[in-house]
Design an enzyme around this catalytic site. Structure first.
Site, mmCIF file in Angstrom:
data_model
loop_
_atom_site.group_PDB
_atom_site.id
_atom_site.type_symbol
_atom_site.label_atom_id
_atom_site.label_comp_id
_atom_site.label_asym_id
_atom_site.label_seq_id
_atom_site.Cartn_x
_atom_site.Cartn_y
_atom_site.Cartn_z
ATOM 1 N N HIS A 15 0.840 -1.053 -0.019
ATOM 2 C CA HIS A 15 0.596 0.494 -0.542
ATOM 3 C C HIS A 15 0.552 1.115 0.052
ATOM 4 O O HIS A 15 2.431 0.682 0.064
ATOM 5 C CB HIS A 15 -0.757 0.532 1.316
ATOM 6 C CG HIS A 15 -0.689 0.188 2.212
ATOM 7 N ND1 HIS A 15 -1.313 0.648 3.677
ATOM 8 C CD2 HIS A 15 1.044 0.561 2.967
ATOM 9 C CE1 HIS A 15 -0.155 0.658 4.790
ATOM 10 N NE2 HIS A 15 1.390 0.528 4.658
ATOM 11 N N CYS A 34 5.013 4.039 4.794
ATOM 12 C CA CYS A 34 4.354 3.550 4.625
ATOM 13 C C CYS A 34 3.861 4.978 3.038
ATOM 14 O O CYS A 34 3.064 4.898 2.321
ATOM 15 C CB CYS A 34 3.396 3.920 5.341
ATOM 16 S SG CYS A 34 2.980 1.919 6.761
ATOM 17 N N HIS A 40 4.785 0.451 -0.116
ATOM 18 C CA HIS A 40 5.662 -1.285 0.379
ATOM 19 C C HIS A 40 4.634 -2.256 1.241
ATOM 20 O O HIS A 40 3.367 -1.934 0.734
ATOM 21 C CB HIS A 40 6.893 -0.523 1.891
ATOM 22 C CG HIS A 40 6.127 0.322 2.582
ATOM 23 N ND1 HIS A 40 6.059 -0.363 3.701
ATOM 24 C CD2 HIS A 40 4.471 0.650 3.156
ATOM 25 C CE1 HIS A 40 6.072 -0.469 4.700
ATOM 26 N NE2 HIS A 40 4.556 0.555 3.934
ATOM 27 N N HIS A 42 3.480 -5.323 3.443
ATOM 28 C CA HIS A 42 3.331 -6.185 4.441
ATOM 29 C C HIS A 42 2.563 -7.023 5.046
ATOM 30 O O HIS A 42 1.324 -7.761 4.268
ATOM 31 C CB HIS A 42 1.947 -5.548 5.292
ATOM 32 C CG HIS A 42 2.470 -3.522 5.948
ATOM 33 N ND1 HIS A 42 3.303 -2.913 6.963
ATOM 34 C CD2 HIS A 42 2.145 -2.632 5.713
ATOM 35 C CE1 HIS A 42 3.990 -1.647 7.078
ATOM 36 N NE2 HIS A 42 2.456 -1.293 5.435
ATOM 37 N N ASP A 80 -4.726 -11.082 -1.360
ATOM 38 C CA ASP A 80 -3.599 -11.316 -1.099
ATOM 39 C C ASP A 80 -2.956 -10.706 -1.898
ATOM 40 O O ASP A 80 -3.647 -10.877 -3.596
ATOM 41 C CB ASP A 80 -3.519 -12.414 -0.421
ATOM 42 C CG ASP A 80 -2.046 -13.194 -0.382
ATOM 43 O OD1 ASP A 80 -2.090 -12.449 0.676
ATOM 44 O OD2 ASP A 80 -2.411 -14.852 -0.370
ATOM 45 N N HIS A 81 -1.407 -10.283 -2.002
ATOM 46 C CA HIS A 81 -0.156 -9.432 -3.206
ATOM 47 C C HIS A 81 -0.730 -9.275 -3.881
ATOM 48 O O HIS A 81 -0.336 -9.017 -5.278
ATOM 49 C CB HIS A 81 0.276 -11.487 -3.802
ATOM 50 C CG HIS A 81 0.760 -12.321 -2.985
ATOM 51 N ND1 HIS A 81 0.021 -13.317 -2.297
ATOM 52 C CD2 HIS A 81 2.248 -12.497 -2.852
ATOM 53 C CE1 HIS A 81 1.787 -13.876 -1.158
ATOM 54 N NE2 HIS A 81 2.083 -13.402 -1.662
ATOM 55 N N GLU A 125 -1.122 -5.090 11.231
ATOM 56 C CA GLU A 125 -0.161 -4.962 10.428
ATOM 57 C C GLU A 125 1.051 -5.409 10.195
ATOM 58 O O GLU A 125 1.928 -5.866 9.423
ATOM 59 C CB GLU A 125 -0.224 -3.441 10.351
ATOM 60 C CG GLU A 125 0.577 -3.191 8.752
ATOM 61 C CD GLU A 125 0.057 -1.566 8.955
ATOM 62 O OE1 GLU A 125 -0.118 -0.905 7.716
ATOM 63 O OE2 GLU A 125 0.690 -0.899 9.423
HETATM 64 NI NI NI Z 1 3.131 0.555 5.534
#
Ligand code: NI
Length: 137
Positions: A15, A34, A40, A42, A80-81, A125
């Site tokens: 995100h 972030c 990047h 998580h 996901d991904h 997170e």
């Molecule tokens: Ni982040």
């Protein structure tokens, strides 16, 4: 006899947090890593809690296979991904913070579960940072 059934799922997503209501400097100081222009990632951990009476026939609150399928269909397949900002439509206009992702997951699951069954969405997170969402009263 009411019980709370919990199931943990894991997914990875990237995100970028950048608010149009703040300057670049404010965004950087607020969101840190972030705010990286290229996003990047998580490794999220999602905990879903369903509440209800223990069924006298099955001894269960909800068939865990049904919950697994629901989370797969409503959450994991689309998140996901993925790069959340671009690939999950709601996050083109809403910041994909842990809070907002938890709320979105609640909305998706609540509308497919029997009324009142969904009790809590807990979204990690990082191992030390998580959000709880219980829906609106
Ligand atoms: Ni982040």
């Amino acid at each position: 006899m009411k019980a709370y059934l919990n199931r943990r799922y894991r997914f990875s997503a990237s995100h970028r947090l950048h608010s149009e209501q703040m300057s670049d400097a404010e965004n950087q100081s607020t969101y840190g890593k972030c705010n990286n222009p290229h996003g990047h990632g998580h490794n999220y951990t999602l905990e879903v809690t369903v509440a209800g009476d223990v069924d006298s026939k099955t001894g269960m609150v909800l068939d865990i296979k049904d919950l697994k399928q629901l989370v797969e269909d409503e959450v994991l397949q689309s998140m996901d991904h993925r790069f959340l900002n671009k690939e999950v439509p709601v996050f083109s206009s809403t910041l994909p913070t842990t809070e907002n992702i938890a709320v979105e997951i609640w909305k998706r699951l609540a509308q497919k579960l029997p009324n009142g069954k969904l009790h809590r969405i807990r979204l990690y997170e990082t191992p030390d940072l998580y959000v709880d969402y219980f829906g609106e009263a």
